[in-house]
Design an enzyme around this catalytic site. Structure first.
Site, PDB file in Angstrom:
ATOM      1  N   GLU A   1       0.854  -1.200   0.000  1.00 33.06           N
ATOM      2  CA  GLU A   1       0.000   0.000   0.000  1.00 33.06           C
ATOM      3  C   GLU A   1       0.885   1.244   0.000  1.00 33.06           C
ATOM      4  OE1 GLU A   1      -3.418   0.806  -0.242  1.00 33.06           O
ATOM      5  OE2 GLU A   1      -2.434   2.764  -0.302  1.00 33.06           O
ATOM      6  N   ARG A   2       0.555   2.196  -0.880  1.00 32.65           N
ATOM      7  CA  ARG A   2       1.400   3.408  -0.968  1.00 32.65           C
ATOM      8  C   ARG A   2       0.881   4.529  -0.073  1.00 32.65           C
ATOM      9  NH1 ARG A   2      -0.304   5.516  -7.069  1.00 32.65           N
ATOM     10  NH2 ARG A   2      -2.502   5.756  -6.587  1.00 32.65           N
ATOM     11  N   GLU A   3      -0.396   4.408   0.349  1.00 30.77           N
ATOM     12  CA  GLU A   3      -0.981   5.511   1.114  1.00 30.77           C
ATOM     13  C   GLU A   3      -1.574   5.008   2.434  1.00 30.77           C
ATOM     14  OE1 GLU A   3      -3.571   7.925  -1.290  1.00 30.77           O
ATOM     15  OE2 GLU A   3      -3.857   9.334   0.364  1.00 30.77           O
TER      16      GLU A   3
ATOM     17  N   CYS B   1     -12.213   3.882  -0.306  1.00 33.24           N
ATOM     18  CA  CYS B   1     -13.470   3.575   0.380  1.00 33.24           C
ATOM     19  C   CYS B   1     -13.445   4.008   1.846  1.00 33.24           C
ATOM     20  CB  CYS B   1     -13.752   2.081   0.268  1.00 33.24           C
ATOM     21  SG  CYS B   1     -15.045   1.501   1.369  1.00 33.24           S
TER      22      CYS B   1
ATOM     23  N   SER C   1     -23.887  14.707 -11.922  1.00 30.31           N
ATOM     24  CA  SER C   1     -24.948  14.293 -10.996  1.00 30.31           C
ATOM     25  C   SER C   1     -24.957  12.787 -10.802  1.00 30.31           C
ATOM     26  CB  SER C   1     -26.315  14.761 -11.497  1.00 30.31           C
ATOM     27  OG  SER C   1     -26.732  13.953 -12.593  1.00 30.31           O
ATOM     28  N   GLY C   2     -23.749  12.161 -10.802  1.00 33.57           N
ATOM     29  CA  GLY C   2     -23.630  10.755 -10.416  1.00 33.57           C
ATOM     30  C   GLY C   2     -23.650  10.693  -8.891  1.00 33.57           C
TER      31      GLY C   2
ATOM     32  N   ASP D   1     -11.920  -1.577  -9.128  1.00 31.74           N
ATOM     33  CA  ASP D   1     -12.008  -0.423 -10.035  1.00 31.74           C
ATOM     34  C   ASP D   1     -11.010  -0.494 -11.195  1.00 31.74           C
ATOM     35  OD1 ASP D   1     -13.957   0.596  -8.424  1.00 31.74           O
ATOM     36  OD2 ASP D   1     -12.794   2.307  -7.675  1.00 31.74           O
TER      37      ASP D   1
ATOM     38  N   HIS E   1     -44.691  -6.277  10.116  1.00 33.45           N
ATOM     39  CA  HIS E   1     -45.508  -5.070  10.147  1.00 33.45           C
ATOM     40  C   HIS E   1     -45.330  -4.394  11.491  1.00 33.45           C
ATOM     41  CE1 HIS E   1     -48.871  -2.361   9.486  1.00 33.45           C
ATOM     42  NE2 HIS E   1     -49.280  -2.661  10.705  1.00 33.45           N
TER      43      HIS E   1
HETATM   44  P1  NAD Z   1     -20.432   9.243 -12.593  1.00 30.87           P
HETATM   45  O1  NAD Z   1     -19.795   8.775 -13.823  1.00 30.87           O
HETATM   46  O2  NAD Z   1     -21.389   8.361 -11.891  1.00 30.87           O
HETATM   47  O3  NAD Z   1     -21.197  10.632 -12.862  1.00 30.87           O
HETATM   48  C1  NAD Z   1     -20.576  11.726 -13.505  1.00 30.87           C
HETATM   49  C2  NAD Z   1     -21.621  12.577 -14.192  1.00 30.87           C
HETATM   50  O4  NAD Z   1     -20.981  13.727 -14.703  1.00 30.87           O
HETATM   51  C3  NAD Z   1     -22.299  11.863 -15.363  1.00 30.87           C
HETATM   52  O5  NAD Z   1     -23.694  11.829 -15.148  1.00 30.87           O
HETATM   53  C4  NAD Z   1     -21.895  12.736 -16.564  1.00 30.87           C
HETATM   54  O6  NAD Z   1     -22.926  12.844 -17.517  1.00 30.87           O
HETATM   55  C5  NAD Z   1     -21.590  14.089 -15.934  1.00 30.87           C
HETATM   56  N1  NAD Z   1     -20.636  14.909 -16.715  1.00 30.87           N
HETATM   57  C6  NAD Z   1     -19.467  14.509 -17.272  1.00 30.87           C
HETATM   58  N2  NAD Z   1     -18.861  15.549 -17.923  1.00 30.87           N
HETATM   59  C7  NAD Z   1     -19.673  16.629 -17.768  1.00 30.87           C
HETATM   60  C8  NAD Z   1     -19.600  17.985 -18.196  1.00 30.87           C
HETATM   61  N3  NAD Z   1     -18.568  18.464 -18.923  1.00 30.87           N
HETATM   62  N4  NAD Z   1     -20.616  18.810 -17.870  1.00 30.87           N
HETATM   63  C9  NAD Z   1     -21.665  18.353 -17.143  1.00 30.87           C
HETATM   64  N5  NAD Z   1     -21.766  17.095 -16.700  1.00 30.87           N
HETATM   65  C10 NAD Z   1     -20.790  16.222 -16.993  1.00 30.87           C
HETATM   66  O7  NAD Z   1     -19.230   9.662 -11.629  1.00 30.87           O
HETATM   67  P2  NAD Z   1     -19.098  10.095 -10.098  1.00 30.87           P
HETATM   68  O8  NAD Z   1     -20.361  10.570  -9.499  1.00 30.87           O
HETATM   69  O9  NAD Z   1     -17.934  11.027 -10.131  1.00 30.87           O
HETATM   70  O10 NAD Z   1     -18.712   8.742  -9.386  1.00 30.87           O
HETATM   71  C11 NAD Z   1     -17.615   7.964  -9.823  1.00 30.87           C
HETATM   72  C12 NAD Z   1     -17.866   6.493  -9.540  1.00 30.87           C
HETATM   73  O11 NAD Z   1     -17.800   6.233  -8.161  1.00 30.87           O
HETATM   74  C13 NAD Z   1     -19.209   6.035 -10.036  1.00 30.87           C
HETATM   75  O12 NAD Z   1     -19.094   4.855 -10.770  1.00 30.87           O
HETATM   76  C14 NAD Z   1     -19.998   5.794  -8.796  1.00 30.87           C
HETATM   77  O13 NAD Z   1     -20.902   4.724  -8.923  1.00 30.87           O
HETATM   78  C15 NAD Z   1     -18.923   5.501  -7.744  1.00 30.87           C
HETATM   79  N6  NAD Z   1     -19.410   5.983  -6.457  1.00 30.87           N
HETATM   80  C16 NAD Z   1     -20.356   5.295  -5.802  1.00 30.87           C
HETATM   81  C17 NAD Z   1     -20.869   5.777  -4.622  1.00 30.87           C
HETATM   82  C18 NAD Z   1     -21.923   5.011  -3.919  1.00 30.87           C
HETATM   83  O14 NAD Z   1     -22.035   3.803  -4.134  1.00 30.87           O
HETATM   84  N7  NAD Z   1     -22.717   5.654  -3.084  1.00 30.87           N
HETATM   85  C19 NAD Z   1     -20.450   6.984  -4.117  1.00 30.87           C
HETATM   86  C20 NAD Z   1     -19.496   7.667  -4.802  1.00 30.87           C
HETATM   87  C21 NAD Z   1     -18.992   7.171  -5.984  1.00 30.87           C
END
Ligand code: NAD
Length: 468
Positions: free
Chosen positions: A34-36, A42, A186-187, A315, A447
């Site tokens: 592990e480097r960090e 996570c 909005s991910g 990943d 319930h």
């Molecule tokens: P994501 O890929 O899920 O969402 C990124 C969003 O950014 C996309 O909807 C995309 O359309 C938008 N986007 C990209 N370029 C853009 C631009 N120039 N202008 C406007 N919108 C743009 O990525 P994330 O939210 O950064 O998450 C990364 C990964 O980590 C994902 O796979 C996610 O599932 C995982 N993650 C999971 C959890 C969880 O399980 N709760 C929490 C954090 C991250």
């Protein structure tokens, strides 16, 4: 051939450290590099510390409508530094926990940066040690579990500067609460931080290039999430592609393009959450002939890379980029290495977003089923008519389920609302056991619980819903 270890795992995130524990259980002499920090993104910079922040935001938001419960307090307040420090404390505790687990399972932790060279049974691992010097070790097998990092798009300024333009790391260790914030993407990452900062009172605008938020979720979930977030004061620009981001005199300035028109937005800070990219660099993968596709290592169903003794999981081996997928792959890979044929089980992978309200899903969305030309029966049940939800004052959202029309197999479940990130596991177990509507209908749900909505949604798919 003499080897130093049976297995070396590179990277100690939820993929790597879980793989190492399973290897030790199976009697393999194991080391982890592990480097960090032990625990990877996570535990230290992702899943866990953000959940601590989100809990603070959730509790604070609850305080603002205590009156609904016949309660009151004098002026709710927060100490932002303490909110962040609690989150860091939680991360430290879990990081220590992984250290304890490594000792317990007699796994040698090697602190440093690993790279691979041609070896015998597997590539040789050279480690530039944190303490100075290098160490070269030969193992029977090597698992690359180096994870991923925030994606940067330098051409349009989407690069963290550690000050005003934040990556997720900056966003979870901020020195002060920003008054206004632009969240790009909005991910899960974008939505979770937007939810946290809004709960504490920031003016937050989320910019999404796709035509809806949480674009990987079922369309109905995205639409309900949008309304629920807007009700809390979050602002959204969907169908808006960010074309530039830069520091301004007193904050940040962002340009976007929506419906063919250019616009500029300003705020105190911005969070870049446009996805992640795998950590494949510096490992020497190319020289060994490891196949890379769209930025991640190509693997077979056991994590094999095609190079003798070399495996990749989590990943770095591609989507979905989720901690639980990494752990699952790690265990499967190690059992294969140990010659213990892993039992082949259909293992659907759930996804959760821990905003307010929460979102959870597994399997096919309605849109994906349609695209596959698959005929499905769909059932829905809203929490607004669930007794426990009404008693708890948490009636937002619904449960939606999809069953294969011909076989009755549960093929998808999509939930939004309070506590759904725990509830989803019921559907995940059902799908893993290849349950049909018959088993779900015959299951007795306690319930009063929110989970009763899972039963009702199933009944609804077959015209038998009871409480609507
Ligand atoms: P994501 O890929 O899920 O969402 C990124 C969003 O950014 C996309 O909807 C995309 O359309 C938008 N986007 C990209 N370029 C853009 C631009 N120039 N202008 C406007 N919108 C743009 O990525 P994330 O939210 O950064 O998450 C990364 C990964 O980590 C994902 O796979 C996610 O599932 C995982 N993650 C999971 C959890 C969880 O399980 N709760 C929490 C954090 C991250």
């Amino acid at each position: 051939m003499a080897v130093d270890f049976d297995l070396i795992v590179i990277g100690s995130g939820p993929g790597g450290y879980v793989a190492a524990i399973r290897a030790s259980q199976l009697g393999l002499k194991t080391a982890i590099v592990e480097r960090e920090n032990l625990g990877g993104i996570c535990l230290n910079w992702g899943c866990i510390p953000t959940k601590a922040l989100l809990k603070s935001g959730e509790v604070f938001e609850k305080l603002s409508h205590l009156g609904d419960y016949g309660l009151s307090v004098d002026k709710p307040a927060f100490d932002f530094a303490k909110v962040v420090e609690r989150s860091r404390g939680v991360a430290r505790q879990l990081n220590g926990g992984v250290g304890f687990l490594m000792k317990k399972h007699k796994i040698e932790v090697i602190e440093g940066v690993a790279s691979l060279q041609k070896g015998t049974t597997a590539p040789r691992v050279q480690i530039a040690l944190k303490a100075g010097g290098t160490r070269t070790v030969q193992a029977g097998s090597v698992i690359v579990a180096t994870g991923a990092r925030a994606k940067a798009i330098p051409a349009i300024g989407l690069v963290g500067d550690g000050d005003r333009i934040w990556t997720y790391r900056d966003a979870m260790t901020a020195k002060a609460m920003p008054k206004s914030l632009l969240v790009i993407g909005s991910g899960a990452i974008g939505i979770e931080f937007a939810s946290f900062y809004r709960a504490l009172g920031a003016e937050v605008t989320v910019i999404e290039a796709m035509d809806r938020i949480l674009p990987v979720e079922d369309e109905e979930v995205s639409a309900t999430a949008l309304k629920a977030f807007q009700k809390r004061g979050l602002k959204f620009r969907v169908g808006a592609r960010v074309t530039g981001l830069a520091r301004s005199a007193d904050g940040v300035s962002l340009t976007l393009e929506a419906a063919g028109k250019a616009e500029t937005l300003t705020a105190e800070r911005a969070i870049v959450a446009v996805g992640i990219e795998a950590n494949i660099e510096g490992l020497g993968l190319e020289a060994l002939g490891v196949k890379i596709d769209r930025g991640h290592v190509v693997t077979d169903s056991h994590g094999g890379t095609g190079v003798a003794g070399l495996y990749a999981i989590g990943d770095v081996a591609g989507p979905p980029w989720l901690a639980h997928k990494a752990s699952h792959e790690g265990i499967h890979c190690v059992e294969h290495i140990a010659g213990k044929a892993p039992v082949k089980i259909h293992s659907p992978i759930p996804g959760c977003t821990y905003a307010q309200p929460q979102v959870a899903s597994v399997g096919l969305t309605e849109q994906a089923a349609r695209a596959e030309g698959r005929k499905v029966k769909i059932g829905r049940f809203p929490f607004r008519v669930n007794g426990k939800a009404i008693a708890s004052g948490e009636t937002e959202g619904f449960v939606k389920v999809l069953f294969d029309d011909a076989t009755g197999a549960l093929v998808g479940a999509h939930l939004i609302g309070e506590g759904v990130t725990e509830m989803i596991q019921g559907f995940v177990v059902a799908m893993t056991l290849e349950a049909t509507e018959a088993e779900l209908m015959a299951t007795v749900f306690a319930h009063p619980t929110l989970s009763e909505a899972m039963h009702e949604a199933t009944l609804d798919a077959y015209g038998m819903v009871l409480h609507i």
